[in-house]
Design an enzyme around this catalytic site. Sequence first.
Site, PDB file in Angstrom:
ATOM      1  N   CYS A   2     -17.766  52.924 -33.734  1.00 61.95           N
ATOM      2  CA  CYS A   2     -18.401  53.532 -35.022  1.00 61.95           C
ATOM      3  C   CYS A   2     -18.743  54.883 -34.907  1.00 61.95           C
ATOM      4  O   CYS A   2     -19.317  55.295 -33.889  1.00 61.95           O
ATOM      5  CB  CYS A   2     -19.141  52.651 -35.835  1.00 61.95           C
ATOM      6  SG  CYS A   2     -18.870  50.852 -35.848  1.00 61.95           S
ATOM      7  N   ARG A  27     -13.791  57.297 -33.542  1.00 61.60           N
ATOM      8  CA  ARG A  27     -14.571  56.329 -33.274  1.00 61.60           C
ATOM      9  C   ARG A  27     -14.161  55.010 -34.081  1.00 61.60           C
ATOM     10  O   ARG A  27     -14.968  54.174 -33.685  1.00 61.60           O
ATOM     11  CB  ARG A  27     -16.009  56.557 -33.543  1.00 61.60           C
ATOM     12  CG  ARG A  27     -16.142  57.772 -32.686  1.00 61.60           C
ATOM     13  CD  ARG A  27     -17.949  58.189 -32.755  1.00 61.60           C
ATOM     14  NE  ARG A  27     -18.663  57.367 -32.383  1.00 61.60           N
ATOM     15  CZ  ARG A  27     -19.187  57.237 -30.933  1.00 61.60           C
ATOM     16  NH1 ARG A  27     -18.836  58.285 -30.168  1.00 61.60           N
ATOM     17  NH2 ARG A  27     -19.935  56.625 -30.465  1.00 61.60           N
ATOM     18  N   TRP A  72     -15.500  50.665 -36.686  1.00 60.69           N
ATOM     19  CA  TRP A  72     -14.405  49.823 -35.919  1.00 60.69           C
ATOM     20  C   TRP A  72     -15.167  48.653 -35.848  1.00 60.69           C
ATOM     21  O   TRP A  72     -16.220  48.267 -35.256  1.00 60.69           O
ATOM     22  CB  TRP A  72     -14.088  50.684 -34.581  1.00 60.69           C
ATOM     23  CG  TRP A  72     -13.117  49.735 -33.770  1.00 60.69           C
ATOM     24  CD1 TRP A  72     -11.837  50.393 -33.660  1.00 60.69           C
ATOM     25  CD2 TRP A  72     -13.146  48.838 -32.776  1.00 60.69           C
ATOM     26  NE1 TRP A  72     -11.313  49.360 -32.928  1.00 60.69           N
ATOM     27  CE2 TRP A  72     -12.193  48.379 -32.422  1.00 60.69           C
ATOM     28  CE3 TRP A  72     -14.387  47.813 -32.476  1.00 60.69           C
ATOM     29  CZ2 TRP A  72     -11.705  47.356 -31.548  1.00 60.69           C
ATOM     30  CZ3 TRP A  72     -14.102  47.085 -31.427  1.00 60.69           C
ATOM     31  CH2 TRP A  72     -12.772  46.772 -30.766  1.00 60.69           C
ATOM     32  N   ASN A  98     -24.303  52.130 -35.385  1.00 61.84           N
ATOM     33  CA  ASN A  98     -23.100  52.257 -34.295  1.00 61.84           C
ATOM     34  C   ASN A  98     -23.546  51.173 -33.079  1.00 61.84           C
ATOM     35  O   ASN A  98     -24.787  51.587 -32.636  1.00 61.84           O
ATOM     36  CB  ASN A  98     -22.791  53.595 -33.738  1.00 61.84           C
ATOM     37  CG  ASN A  98     -22.136  53.747 -32.538  1.00 61.84           C
ATOM     38  OD1 ASN A  98     -22.012  54.553 -31.702  1.00 61.84           O
ATOM     39  ND2 ASN A  98     -21.111  52.552 -32.483  1.00 61.84           N
ATOM     40  N   GLY A  99     -23.019  50.232 -32.707  1.00 59.88           N
ATOM     41  CA  GLY A  99     -23.400  49.370 -31.957  1.00 59.88           C
ATOM     42  C   GLY A  99     -23.253  48.179 -32.173  1.00 59.88           C
ATOM     43  O   GLY A  99     -22.588  47.785 -33.009  1.00 59.88           O
ATOM     44  N   GLU A 471       0.878  54.608 -16.787  1.00 61.90           N
ATOM     45  CA  GLU A 471       0.359  55.314 -17.617  1.00 61.90           C
ATOM     46  C   GLU A 471       1.161  55.513 -18.950  1.00 61.90           C
ATOM     47  O   GLU A 471       1.000  55.626 -20.368  1.00 61.90           O
ATOM     48  CB  GLU A 471      -0.314  56.667 -17.186  1.00 61.90           C
ATOM     49  CG  GLU A 471      -0.762  57.682 -18.285  1.00 61.90           C
ATOM     50  CD  GLU A 471      -2.036  57.169 -19.321  1.00 61.90           C
ATOM     51  OE1 GLU A 471      -2.506  56.058 -18.897  1.00 61.90           O
ATOM     52  OE2 GLU A 471      -2.424  57.798 -20.088  1.00 61.90           O
ATOM     53  N   LYS A 475       0.790  54.280 -22.755  1.00 59.34           N
ATOM     54  CA  LYS A 475       1.138  55.346 -24.069  1.00 59.34           C
ATOM     55  C   LYS A 475       1.838  54.734 -25.014  1.00 59.34           C
ATOM     56  O   LYS A 475       1.733  55.021 -26.223  1.00 59.34           O
ATOM     57  CB  LYS A 475       1.153  56.646 -23.538  1.00 59.34           C
ATOM     58  CG  LYS A 475       0.660  57.637 -24.154  1.00 59.34           C
ATOM     59  CD  LYS A 475      -0.745  58.209 -23.577  1.00 59.34           C
ATOM     60  CE  LYS A 475      -1.788  57.100 -23.421  1.00 59.34           C
ATOM     61  NZ  LYS A 475      -3.039  57.776 -22.665  1.00 59.34           N
ATOM     62  N   GLU A 478       0.899  51.627 -26.991  1.00 58.90           N
ATOM     63  CA  GLU A 478      -0.391  51.887 -27.641  1.00 58.90           C
ATOM     64  C   GLU A 478      -0.119  52.802 -29.168  1.00 58.90           C
ATOM     65  O   GLU A 478      -0.740  52.420 -30.140  1.00 58.90           O
ATOM     66  CB  GLU A 478      -1.399  53.073 -26.942  1.00 58.90           C
ATOM     67  CG  GLU A 478      -2.708  53.404 -27.490  1.00 58.90           C
ATOM     68  CD  GLU A 478      -3.278  54.335 -26.486  1.00 58.90           C
ATOM     69  OE1 GLU A 478      -3.037  54.691 -25.485  1.00 58.90           O
ATOM     70  OE2 GLU A 478      -4.612  54.703 -26.868  1.00 58.90           O
ATOM     71  N   HIS A 494      11.070  40.260  -7.832  1.00 56.43           N
ATOM     72  CA  HIS A 494      10.167  39.022  -7.589  1.00 56.43           C
ATOM     73  C   HIS A 494       9.841  38.204  -9.101  1.00 56.43           C
ATOM     74  O   HIS A 494       8.943  37.820  -9.184  1.00 56.43           O
ATOM     75  CB  HIS A 494       8.853  39.612  -6.931  1.00 56.43           C
ATOM     76  CG  HIS A 494       9.317  40.005  -5.536  1.00 56.43           C
ATOM     77  ND1 HIS A 494       9.552  39.242  -4.480  1.00 56.43           N
ATOM     78  CD2 HIS A 494       9.461  41.396  -5.079  1.00 56.43           C
ATOM     79  CE1 HIS A 494       9.844  40.070  -3.499  1.00 56.43           C
ATOM     80  NE2 HIS A 494       9.736  41.350  -3.662  1.00 56.43           N
ATOM     81  N   LYS A 589     -11.328  55.783 -30.253  1.00 52.15           N
ATOM     82  CA  LYS A 589     -11.214  56.542 -29.035  1.00 52.15           C
ATOM     83  C   LYS A 589     -12.333  56.133 -28.173  1.00 52.15           C
ATOM     84  O   LYS A 589     -12.357  56.181 -26.897  1.00 52.15           O
ATOM     85  CB  LYS A 589     -11.616  58.122 -29.448  1.00 52.15           C
ATOM     86  CG  LYS A 589     -11.590  58.972 -28.456  1.00 52.15           C
ATOM     87  CD  LYS A 589     -10.373  59.412 -28.210  1.00 52.15           C
ATOM     88  CE  LYS A 589     -10.135  60.506 -27.100  1.00 52.15           C
ATOM     89  NZ  LYS A 589      -8.846  60.518 -26.528  1.00 52.15           N
TER      90      LYS A 589
HETATM   91  C1  F6R Z   1      -5.354  55.362 -23.734  1.00 49.02           C
HETATM   92  C2  F6R Z   1      -6.951  55.576 -23.692  1.00 49.02           C
HETATM   93  C3  F6R Z   1      -7.947  54.321 -23.245  1.00 49.02           C
HETATM   94  C4  F6R Z   1      -9.056  54.956 -22.424  1.00 49.02           C
HETATM   95  C5  F6R Z   1     -10.020  53.986 -22.147  1.00 49.02           C
HETATM   96  C6  F6R Z   1     -11.214  54.328 -21.501  1.00 49.02           C
HETATM   97  O1  F6R Z   1      -4.720  56.485 -24.250  1.00 49.02           O
HETATM   98  O2  F6R Z   1      -7.486  56.440 -24.056  1.00 49.02           O
HETATM   99  O3  F6R Z   1      -7.199  53.549 -22.458  1.00 49.02           O
HETATM  100  O4  F6R Z   1      -8.731  55.793 -21.305  1.00 49.02           O
HETATM  101  O5  F6R Z   1     -10.371  53.178 -23.296  1.00 49.02           O
HETATM  102  O6  F6R Z   1     -11.966  55.509 -22.197  1.00 49.02           O
HETATM  103  P1  F6R Z   1     -12.756  56.567 -21.157  1.00 49.02           P
HETATM  104  O7  F6R Z   1     -11.973  57.250 -20.591  1.00 49.02           O
HETATM  105  O8  F6R Z   1     -13.450  57.117 -22.411  1.00 49.02           O
HETATM  106  O9  F6R Z   1     -13.915  55.603 -20.556  1.00 49.02           O
END
Ligand code: F6R
Length: 594
Positions: A2, A27, A72, A98-99, A471, A475, A478, A494, A589
Amino acid sequence: MCGIVGAVGINNPRDYAIEGLKMLEYRGYDSAGIGFLSDKINIFKDIGSPNHLDDILPSSFETELIIGHTRWATHGTPSKINSHPHLSCNRKIALVHNGVIDNANELRTFLLSQGYKFYSDTDTEVVVNLLEYFYLSSKDMHTSLTLLKDQLEGSYALAIINEDYPDSLFMLKKGSPLMIGKGKGFNLIASDASPMAKYTNEFIDLEDYDFGYISKKEIKIFDKNNNLVDRKPIVKDAESISHDLKGYPHYMLKEIEEIDEVVKRAISIYHEDNQYQFDSKLLKDLREADHVMFIGCGTSYHASLVGGRIFEICNNIPTTEYIASEWAFHPVIPGKKPFVILISQSGETADLIHCLKIIKEKNNVPTLLITNTPGSTLSRGVTYTVLLHAGVEVSVASTKAYAAQVALLALLSGALSKNEKMVVDLKDTIDVIDSIKNNLKQPIEQIAEEIKDHDNVFFLGRSFDYFLSLEASLKLKEISYIHSEAYPGGELKHGPIALISEGLPVIVFITDPTTASSMRSNIEEVKSRGAKVYVVATKSLSKKGDALIVDDYAHFLSGVAISSIAFYLAYFVSLKKGYNVDKPRNLAKSVTVE
Ligand code: F6R
């Protein structure tokens, strides 16, 4: 998660709150709402992102006091009733939060016994009513906030309006970020500096258990011992917190295209005047360690896999890499003289905060945080912080921060072994990144077109190319919602090879001379079972028919040199499927809940 904003005495409160919440959408964006004080507290809120606020708010209104929230969902589904701000039962106090309040159920039971009624499923409604409960008996906000602070368990950043205090916006913080923007004739509050950057360049980062209020002319902060404290503002330059799209249609595309600049910046900062520029004490502690443990989540965990392998190969230091949420339940730190590296773009990830708490409680182990966010919660708890200097990353999917994390780990490894070749190798990746940007976007978009309607995609690689596959797969799933898996080429036989079927897209990275021929065999295995293979290879390892060929580079730097291929691919697939590239569903994020 949030995001929250608040303001006292600003000229255009409506614009500040709406535009500010849009900047905090990273957020969370399940719902959004605004509350302001005129003759009474007015609340406008609904499900959906802050974009709908323009429609649900009156086109103009006057107020000295405004708060806003983008959510969120944690407690309670995304719904209008669960949206913030929340009002107390007598409708005289409103707040945004937020929390997560861990003891919300207990507190709710207590308040129910006192005759309080609840309309939402949120922990926040418990907080606002508990505050009202304290305020009704003390008739004083300072006392009420102190009492509230003593009762709440969990994390909170709160911005609060009380009808009896038409000139003051109250705040209280623990665990979640909260920042004050110091204005002239007004003051602001927000989860980060971005909403406030248009109005001021002076910011105060609140510390845990800080509480107090802002008015037009005053900022009063009390610390956990109830002492009035004078926290000095820091000045931030607008560029470093700017959310300007600079003509790009999406933040993700802009951020992918900034990777070359980010790598150049990292080199210029950490290898200035042809010398590595890391804290000598940090290097000493690292050199003395007999084991380096890395912890991260998601993309940052993937960067830690690369970093760990580089440390093992180039520095001969044994390493172990952990997913933070897993390590927390089996908190063993390997080695007799360990060193822990935490990787977090935001510096606010709850899983990592939990790990750091355990590390600090149990052991006297030096810790380093690699982060993009100065002053973040994690950076306040570690021994050392090294900044990515990647510039603000707005798109939920991390791109340039990943490349910066890998680049920085490579530089740190170079500094440890005084290896100048590392810098040369890193500099070489910049040409590769630029040539992908200039020449390969169109063929990547063509691959995106071909895979976009598939339900499953595989990524294969070995060693560093496997880490990149992880990765790339994250991506893609996601932001395009296509199921995808990444496997080390050798693991296929395997089990996973059973999933290969006619036409299944398999994307293969071949950039490492030591694994290239094994990968070519793996390609034959999947091709003969009908897979449609797209090979990404470096020139010297390429073969006729490979889909994307890039110039050679030091193979352990795939995460820097060619991660943009993975990012562009996910971007184009998401775009073609008509999804919101920057704001994928169910995500935020900054993951500030465990
Ligand atoms: C994927 C992504 C997430 C973050 C993860 C950790 O694109 O951004 O997987 O990498 O939530 O976030 P941080 O790096 O802020 O601890």
